[in-house]
Design a protein around this motif. Sequence first.
Motif, mmCIF file in Angstrom:
data_model
loop_
_atom_site.group_PDB
_atom_site.id
_atom_site.type_symbol
_atom_site.label_atom_id
_atom_site.label_comp_id
_atom_site.label_asym_id
_atom_site.label_seq_id
_atom_site.Cartn_x
_atom_site.Cartn_y
_atom_site.Cartn_z
ATOM 1 N N PHE A 59 -20.081 27.448 -50.146
ATOM 2 C CA PHE A 59 -18.507 27.599 -50.078
ATOM 3 C C PHE A 59 -17.941 28.930 -50.612
ATOM 4 C CE2 PHE A 59 -19.426 23.032 -50.160
ATOM 5 C CZ PHE A 59 -18.717 22.368 -49.219
ATOM 6 N N ARG A 60 -16.989 29.214 -49.794
ATOM 7 C CA ARG A 60 -16.756 30.727 -50.463
ATOM 8 C C ARG A 60 -15.945 31.061 -51.604
ATOM 9 N NH1 ARG A 60 -14.044 31.797 -45.336
ATOM 10 N NH2 ARG A 60 -13.182 33.774 -46.186
ATOM 11 N N GLU A 61 -15.749 29.707 -52.132
ATOM 12 C CA GLU A 61 -15.038 29.724 -53.433
ATOM 13 C C GLU A 61 -16.152 29.795 -54.633
ATOM 14 O OE1 GLU A 61 -14.806 26.776 -51.397
ATOM 15 O OE2 GLU A 61 -12.843 27.712 -50.526
ATOM 16 N N ASN A 62 -17.356 29.665 -54.510
ATOM 17 C CA ASN A 62 -18.462 29.664 -55.243
ATOM 18 C C ASN A 62 -19.055 30.997 -55.498
ATOM 19 O OD1 ASN A 62 -18.032 26.790 -55.627
ATOM 20 N ND2 ASN A 62 -19.742 26.469 -54.268
ATOM 21 N N LEU A 63 -18.643 31.991 -54.602
ATOM 22 C CA LEU A 63 -18.921 33.226 -54.791
ATOM 23 C C LEU A 63 -18.683 33.990 -55.887
ATOM 24 C CD1 LEU A 63 -18.688 34.210 -50.929
ATOM 25 C CD2 LEU A 63 -20.824 33.838 -52.033
ATOM 26 N N GLU A 64 -19.787 34.263 -56.840
ATOM 27 C CA GLU A 64 -19.371 35.066 -58.129
ATOM 28 C C GLU A 64 -19.480 36.633 -57.987
ATOM 29 O OE1 GLU A 64 -21.835 33.199 -61.004
ATOM 30 O OE2 GLU A 64 -21.952 31.169 -59.750
ATOM 31 N N TRP A 65 -19.915 37.284 -57.195
ATOM 32 C CA TRP A 65 -20.122 38.704 -57.095
ATOM 33 C C TRP A 65 -20.133 39.045 -55.774
ATOM 34 C CZ3 TRP A 65 -24.601 40.109 -54.595
ATOM 35 C CH2 TRP A 65 -25.787 39.541 -54.661
ATOM 36 N N ALA A 66 -19.895 40.435 -55.457
ATOM 37 C CA ALA A 66 -19.999 40.924 -54.225
ATOM 38 C C ALA A 66 -20.518 42.476 -54.268
ATOM 39 C CB ALA A 66 -18.651 41.023 -53.744
ATOM 40 N N VAL A 67 -21.236 43.110 -53.481
ATOM 41 C CA VAL A 67 -21.791 44.256 -53.484
ATOM 42 C C VAL A 67 -21.718 44.680 -52.132
ATOM 43 C CG1 VAL A 67 -23.649 45.936 -53.791
ATOM 44 C CG2 VAL A 67 -23.573 44.149 -55.338
ATOM 45 N N VAL A 68 -21.055 45.800 -51.691
ATOM 46 C CA VAL A 68 -20.677 46.621 -50.727
ATOM 47 C C VAL A 68 -21.558 47.836 -50.603
ATOM 48 C CG1 VAL A 68 -19.259 47.495 -49.129
ATOM 49 C CG2 VAL A 68 -18.473 45.584 -50.388
ATOM 50 N N ILE A 69 -22.539 48.067 -49.855
ATOM 51 C CA ILE A 69 -23.457 49.083 -49.691
ATOM 52 C C ILE A 69 -22.930 49.917 -48.707
ATOM 53 C CG2 ILE A 69 -25.748 50.179 -49.174
ATOM 54 C CD1 ILE A 69 -26.939 47.297 -49.939
ATOM 55 N N PRO A 70 -22.576 51.351 -49.064
ATOM 56 C CA PRO A 70 -22.099 52.270 -48.185
ATOM 57 C C PRO A 70 -22.729 52.484 -46.809
ATOM 58 C CG PRO A 70 -22.412 53.469 -50.317
ATOM 59 C CD PRO A 70 -23.124 51.976 -50.223
ATOM 60 N N SER A 71 -21.907 52.297 -45.741
ATOM 61 C CA SER A 71 -22.594 52.441 -44.466
ATOM 62 C C SER A 71 -21.677 53.429 -43.431
ATOM 63 C CB SER A 71 -22.579 50.980 -43.738
ATOM 64 O OG SER A 71 -23.202 51.068 -42.582
ATOM 65 N N ASP A 72 -22.108 53.680 -42.355
ATOM 66 C CA ASP A 72 -21.478 54.242 -41.341
ATOM 67 C C ASP A 72 -20.221 53.187 -40.501
ATOM 68 O OD1 ASP A 72 -22.487 56.632 -41.894
ATOM 69 O OD2 ASP A 72 -23.759 56.472 -40.161
ATOM 70 N N HIS A 73 -20.425 51.736 -40.760
ATOM 71 C CA HIS A 73 -20.028 50.947 -40.222
ATOM 72 C C HIS A 73 -18.917 49.931 -41.199
ATOM 73 C CE1 HIS A 73 -22.282 51.501 -36.589
ATOM 74 N NE2 HIS A 73 -23.248 51.581 -37.267
ATOM 75 N N ALA A 74 -17.940 49.723 -40.778
ATOM 76 C CA ALA A 74 -17.021 48.952 -41.698
ATOM 77 C C ALA A 74 -17.477 47.566 -41.589
ATOM 78 C CB ALA A 74 -15.544 49.077 -41.169
ATOM 79 N N PRO A 75 -17.385 46.712 -42.741
ATOM 80 C CA PRO A 75 -17.438 45.416 -42.645
ATOM 81 C C PRO A 75 -16.533 44.737 -41.657
ATOM 82 C CG PRO A 75 -17.001 46.084 -44.803
ATOM 83 C CD PRO A 75 -16.769 47.085 -43.886
#
Length: 108
Positions: A59-75
Amino acid sequence: MSLGILVVGNNHFIVRGPLPSPRAACAIAARWSSIRIGSGIDMTRPEPGFPWRASTKEFRENLEWAVVIPSDHAPSGAVQTLLDEMTTRGVAVRRDGEWEGEEMPPLH
């Protein structure tokens, strides 16, 4: 065990395990991005000495952390919406330059 999302360009992984350091996040992304369907490797099973595993139903409500690694493409739009929701909930979305004294190493 905590739950988070690791975003690499237009790809992402839902991850069970502790918030990874920048170096560990890149290692996870490199390891899992190179796994091919049919290889017999199961990213959802625990591995000795590797505290992270992929998760397929959360469940998305349970996500406690996020890491975005730099890339040439956007999420993707859906992942960006999720990251925005997490920020609104007060979850820190860590990106390159937002780590205390630690930069994200280049992803190979």
